[in-house]
Each structure stands twice: as C-alpha cells, then as structure tokens.
Design a protein around this motif. Structure first.
Motif, PDB file in Angstrom:
ATOM      1  N   VAL A 155      -7.152   4.122  -9.009  1.00 30.47           N
ATOM      2  CA  VAL A 155      -6.260   5.209  -8.593  1.00 30.47           C
ATOM      3  C   VAL A 155      -5.356   4.669  -7.496  1.00 30.47           C
ATOM      4  O   VAL A 155      -5.802   3.902  -6.641  1.00 30.47           O
ATOM      5  CB  VAL A 155      -7.058   6.450  -8.117  1.00 30.47           C
ATOM      6  N   VAL A 156      -4.082   5.000  -7.590  1.00 29.71           N
ATOM      7  CA  VAL A 156      -3.151   4.626  -6.535  1.00 29.71           C
ATOM      8  C   VAL A 156      -3.169   5.741  -5.489  1.00 29.71           C
ATOM      9  O   VAL A 156      -3.036   6.923  -5.826  1.00 29.71           O
ATOM     10  CB  VAL A 156      -1.722   4.415  -7.093  1.00 29.71           C
ATOM     11  N   LEU A 157      -3.384   5.358  -4.236  1.00 31.39           N
ATOM     12  CA  LEU A 157      -3.483   6.350  -3.153  1.00 31.39           C
ATOM     13  C   LEU A 157      -2.197   6.393  -2.341  1.00 31.39           C
ATOM     14  O   LEU A 157      -1.553   5.372  -2.097  1.00 31.39           O
ATOM     15  CB  LEU A 157      -4.653   5.994  -2.238  1.00 31.39           C
ATOM     16  N   HIS A 158      -1.844   7.604  -1.905  1.00 35.98           N
ATOM     17  CA  HIS A 158      -0.607   7.823  -1.141  1.00 35.98           C
ATOM     18  C   HIS A 158      -0.727   9.159  -0.425  1.00 35.98           C
ATOM     19  O   HIS A 158      -1.765   9.821  -0.496  1.00 35.98           O
ATOM     20  CB  HIS A 158       0.592   7.800  -2.098  1.00 35.98           C
ATOM     21  N   ARG A 159       0.343   9.564   0.230  1.00 34.37           N
ATOM     22  CA  ARG A 159       0.302  10.753   1.073  1.00 34.37           C
ATOM     23  C   ARG A 159      -0.191  11.999   0.326  1.00 34.37           C
ATOM     24  O   ARG A 159      -0.857  12.851   0.891  1.00 34.37           O
ATOM     25  CB  ARG A 159       1.694  11.033   1.646  1.00 34.37           C
ATOM     26  N   ALA A 185      -1.024   2.573  -2.262  1.00 28.33           N
ATOM     27  CA  ALA A 185       0.251   2.179  -2.874  1.00 28.33           C
ATOM     28  C   ALA A 185       0.847   0.991  -2.133  1.00 28.33           C
ATOM     29  O   ALA A 185       0.802   0.915  -0.908  1.00 28.33           O
ATOM     30  CB  ALA A 185       1.227   3.352  -2.848  1.00 28.33           C
ATOM     31  N   GLN A 186       1.372   0.053  -2.889  1.00 29.94           N
ATOM     32  CA  GLN A 186       2.159  -1.046  -2.340  1.00 29.94           C
ATOM     33  C   GLN A 186       3.608  -0.685  -2.668  1.00 29.94           C
ATOM     34  O   GLN A 186       3.896  -0.235  -3.770  1.00 29.94           O
ATOM     35  CB  GLN A 186       1.751  -2.372  -2.966  1.00 29.94           C
ATOM     36  N   TYR A 187       4.477  -0.892  -1.689  1.00 34.06           N
ATOM     37  CA  TYR A 187       5.812  -0.320  -1.866  1.00 34.06           C
ATOM     38  C   TYR A 187       6.804  -1.277  -2.530  1.00 34.06           C
ATOM     39  O   TYR A 187       7.581  -1.964  -1.879  1.00 34.06           O
ATOM     40  CB  TYR A 187       6.292   0.285  -0.535  1.00 34.06           C
ATOM     41  N   TYR A 232       1.548  -1.892   4.831  1.00 39.78           N
ATOM     42  CA  TYR A 232       2.468  -1.453   5.891  1.00 39.78           C
ATOM     43  C   TYR A 232       1.718  -1.137   7.189  1.00 39.78           C
ATOM     44  O   TYR A 232       2.302  -1.164   8.266  1.00 39.78           O
ATOM     45  CB  TYR A 232       3.241  -0.197   5.452  1.00 39.78           C
ATOM     46  N   TYR A 233       0.444  -0.817   7.082  1.00 39.31           N
ATOM     47  CA  TYR A 233      -0.335  -0.469   8.272  1.00 39.31           C
ATOM     48  C   TYR A 233      -1.184  -1.623   8.790  1.00 39.31           C
ATOM     49  O   TYR A 233      -1.996  -1.453   9.681  1.00 39.31           O
ATOM     50  CB  TYR A 233      -1.221   0.748   7.975  1.00 39.31           C
TER      51      TYR A 233
END
Lengths: 378, 90
Positions: A155-159, A185-187, A232-233
């Motif tokens: 599963v791709v995780l995001h906001r 998610a990788q952007y 990103y984090y």
C-alpha cells in the motif's frame, strides 16, 4: 564474472510489460509520459529479454506495468522465465486475476504475487484508484490463495490514508497476505504532480510509524511488515536502487533499458533499447548505465562524504526532477545545496495538513483537485 | 512453524522460497519474493536436503557422509534455526 572491471552482474529485472492499467492512482510511480499501447514490445522481444537477462546473471524477474495481466501473453513469459530458472513475481492491481488465470499462472510456475491496495475500505480505496476496484482485489487475493500462490501486498501511504495504517494492516492480514509493504509515497511521476495534496505532516508519519512498530512485533510469524520511509522527512537520501546500475535493471513497455523505473524522466540521458542492443551491452557498455556508477561523477558534498558508500549520493531522478541536474546531490540530503527545495515542500505539506481536517471524510471533496493517472492524448 | 526445531523435525522450504545455483556467479542463492540470499556451499547443501521427508538427523548423516566429517548435528541445527527464524523453512 563481469565483462567490465568492477561492474557487478545484475540480480533483478523489472519487466514493465505494459503501461495500460485499469486503475488511475493519484500517486502512480509510472512516468507522466506513459508508453502508448502500440509501442509495446512484442512477445518474442520479451522472451529474448528474459533469455538475455538470465545470461547476464539475473535471478529474479518482476512482471509489472501498468497492469501486467492486461497482456494475454503474460503466461508465456512466466513459462519462459521459469524454464530459465528465474524467480518470477507478479506485481498487480489484482484486476484481471480471476480464478482460472491464477490457476494457469501457478501451473506455469509463477513464484509469488504482489497485490496493491489503496486503503482499508472500498470508498477511499476506489477514490484513490479512480475506479471501483476494491471488491475485485479481494476476489483476486482469494484466487491467488486458492491457486497456492504466496501473496504479498503493498500500500502506498500518504496524507489521505496514513491515519488508517492499523486498519490497512488488519485488512491485508484478513486477506491472507504473508507480507505487507507499507510504502510511504516517493514523490515521482504522478505523486510529484499531486505532492501538495499527498505529502503528510511529520506528526502523521511518526504516529503511523509507531503503529507499524507495534503491529510488526505483534504479527511476528504471521505477516511480515516492511516500512518504506518517506525520504522527504529523512536527513539523508535513500540508497536508491542500491546504486545506479549495480543490482537492478528495468525494461519499459517500449523496450528502453533503465537503471530504475523512473530514469526515463532524466531528459539529459539517452537510454538504449532492447530492439537495438543486447542487454549485456547496455548493462556493461552503455553510456547511460555507466554515467553514475562508482564515485568519480559525484559532486561535493558527496565526493568527500563517508556516506557515499551507503547511499550512492541518493536518487538521480530526484536530483533531476527537483534541482534540474541528475548529477547533483539528492536534494533530500540535509547537506545538499538544493535541500531548501525539499524543506519548502515539507513546510507546504505540514501547512496544508493543518489547514484541512486530519482524517478525510469519505466525500468527493477530499479528492477534488487531485490529478489522476491517465494516458496523455497525443 | 519450526519455533523449536529439533533433530526429529522434518523441515522443508516454504512455498515462496526457491533454491537456485546461478551459473554466472557460480553461487547458490535462496530466492524469495523481494530478496536474494547468497548461500555458502554448506548452507545450500543443507537446504537442498530439506524436502519435508528427511529429519534433521537424517540430513546431518547425509552431510557427514558427503563431507567425510562427523558430529555436524549442532552446526546443522543452528543453521536451520536461523533459517526458520527468517520464515524460509517450515
């Protein structure tokens, strides 16, 4: 044995056999410029690619896309891969994995299935995929299990779904997954287009990671959990693909050989096609594969950094997408000259998260403004 | 599950795992959905004997004959326990 001093043989091949896909996920990692169906390699080209990959030392092939089940010759490719002794993995949305097809693929020697899910429930999952798919996915997991195929899920995780990570884990367990990849998610690609709507806040991420840690310990021996960080984090970049041209190669639906599935987005490199060159030549000799091997190409701060042996300077595609130069340090690195770009995106993500309710309601409003994956009209 | 693997256990590779000798590198590998594990020749020889019918004791005897050595049981057990912990045999 290598043909070029110091260049190791590749281990894995990602065969993106089509960019056609019934889903339109808002974070799809495929490039914005999808390969048109009429440019797809023919069956015999793919069979040749498998043979050349095996001769190169590849031991594992992932059939992916797009939706690989959209090609009727998938079974033929699986048979050839297994005849060569390659470990064969199917990466699928699940749409098209009917009981007869799962059975046929198992008979052909398929070793495992990796199936994606978008969220823990039908409404949000279907909203992210841009069509009704949730019920078909559940049926696909049943078909895979009945055929005796080992099932992994991802599963791709995001906001919009990070806060339901526990429900997502429980869903995948109930669907019989042996392994679940929780991939933040990788952007790239479509996710980069939708970054302002998808990038989570640090608090969201930390809470979800704590849930993952707790569930991982609890589910030990029942289901393996893998957490893919949100780069990103991070303070330092990920060791993208284990290094450029070190472990892996991708072949795109139209036959271009790439060090990673996203590399075609680097417009300053010219990639070679299996229709013109052998995989061996491309892996060992081609300028594109040799461009970012080793350490000599590195700029500062990578060149004198002790981490260069671990992270290889990070991701070349990200450097190109964000900083406009694939030879720069991955902007994710806290020491990168372009790190401010990532900091600004993170600030926008946190700001947007504060401005909107943390848990999205199951309404159309939540998804307004997102760009869904689609084939560009040419 | 082989949480408490003993000399009487009859281990076999899990469905998703596959053993393979790879000719280019002349090396044995254990292949898994998202992983490639490089094996030394002894590890590969042990896993090749894990067919679900042989006990660890029988596997050990076969190896002792193959390598002309004795008292390998503890070594074999230790190796197989590590592999079982990873979920690669059952």
């Amino acid at each position: 044995m290598t043909q070029n001093s110091g260049v190791p043989a590749p281990y894995s091949l990602l065969a993106e056999i089509t960019h056609r896909c019934p889903l339109h996920c808002v974070y799809c990692s495929n490039p914005l410029e999808l390969s048109a169906p009429q440019t797809e390699l023919a069956t015999e080209d793919w069979l040749r690619v498998l043979e050349q990959a095996h001769a190169l030392g590849v031991v594992q092939v992932h059939f992916s896309g797009g939706e690989p089940l959209d090609r009727a010759d998938l079974e033929q490719m699986v048979r050839r891969a297994r005849a060569l002794g390659l470990y064969t993995n199917l990466i699928t949305s699940g749409l098209g994995l009917t009981r007869p097809r799962a059975r046929a693929l198992a008979d052909d020697g398929l070793d495992s299935v990796q199936l994606s899910v978008q969220d823990a429930g039908a409404v949000l999952s279907d909203s992210m995929a841009g069509r009704k798919a949730f019920a078909a996915k559940q049926q696909a997991t049943e078909a895979a299990r009945e055929a005796g195929l080992p099932l992994s899920m991802n599963v791709v995780l995001h906001r919009l779904n990070l806060e339901r990570v526990e429900e997502i884990i429980d869903l995948c367990l109930s669907w019989g997954a042996e392994r679940l990849e929780l991939a933040n998610a990788q952007y790239y690609g479509w996710a980069l287009v939708n970054l302002e709507r998808l990038l989570p806040s640090r608090e969201q991420l930390e809470k979800a990671e704590a849930v993952y840690q707790r569930k991982k310990a609890f589910l030990r021996g029942k289901m393996e959990l893998i957490w893919v960080r949100s780069d990103y984090y991070e303070r330092f970049p990920k060791p993208c693909m284990g290094g450029w041209g070190r472990i892996h190669l991708t072949v795109s639906p139209d036959g271009f050989v790439l060090p990673c599935p996203v590399a075609k987005t680097i417009k300053t490199l010219r990639f070679d096609s299996v229709q013109e060159r052998s995989l061996s030549w491309i892996w060992y000799q081609s300028p594109a594969f040799n461009r970012f091997r080793g350490w000599d190409w590195m700029p500062e701060p990578c060149r004198s950094c002790s981490r260069r042996f671990e992270d290889f300077g990070g991701c070349r595609c990200q450097a190109f997408a964000l900083a406009g130069d694939a030879a720069k340090t991955d902007p994710v690195c806290q020491w990168a000259p372009d790190h401010a770009l990532v900091e600004a995106a993170v600030a926008r993500g946190s700001e947007a998260h504060r401005a909107s309710p943390s848990t999205p309601r199951e309404s159309k409003e939540t998804f307004r403004g997102l760009v869904y994956r689609h084939l560009r009209a040419s | 599950m082989l949480g408490d693997l003993t000399a009487d256990s009859k281990p076999s590779l899990v469905r998703k795992a596959r053993l393979r000798y790879e000719e280019v590198r002349k090396t044995d590998f254990l292949l898994l959905p998202e992983r490639v594990v490089k094996l030394n020749p002894t590890g590969a020889a042990i896993l090749r004997l894990c067919d679900g019918t042989r006990t660890v004791r029988e596997i050990t005897k076969a190896l002792e004959a193959q390598y002309g050595q004795a008292e390998l049981e503890q070594e074999v057990l230790e190796f197989l326990r590590t592999v079982a912990d990873q979920g690669w045999i059952e």
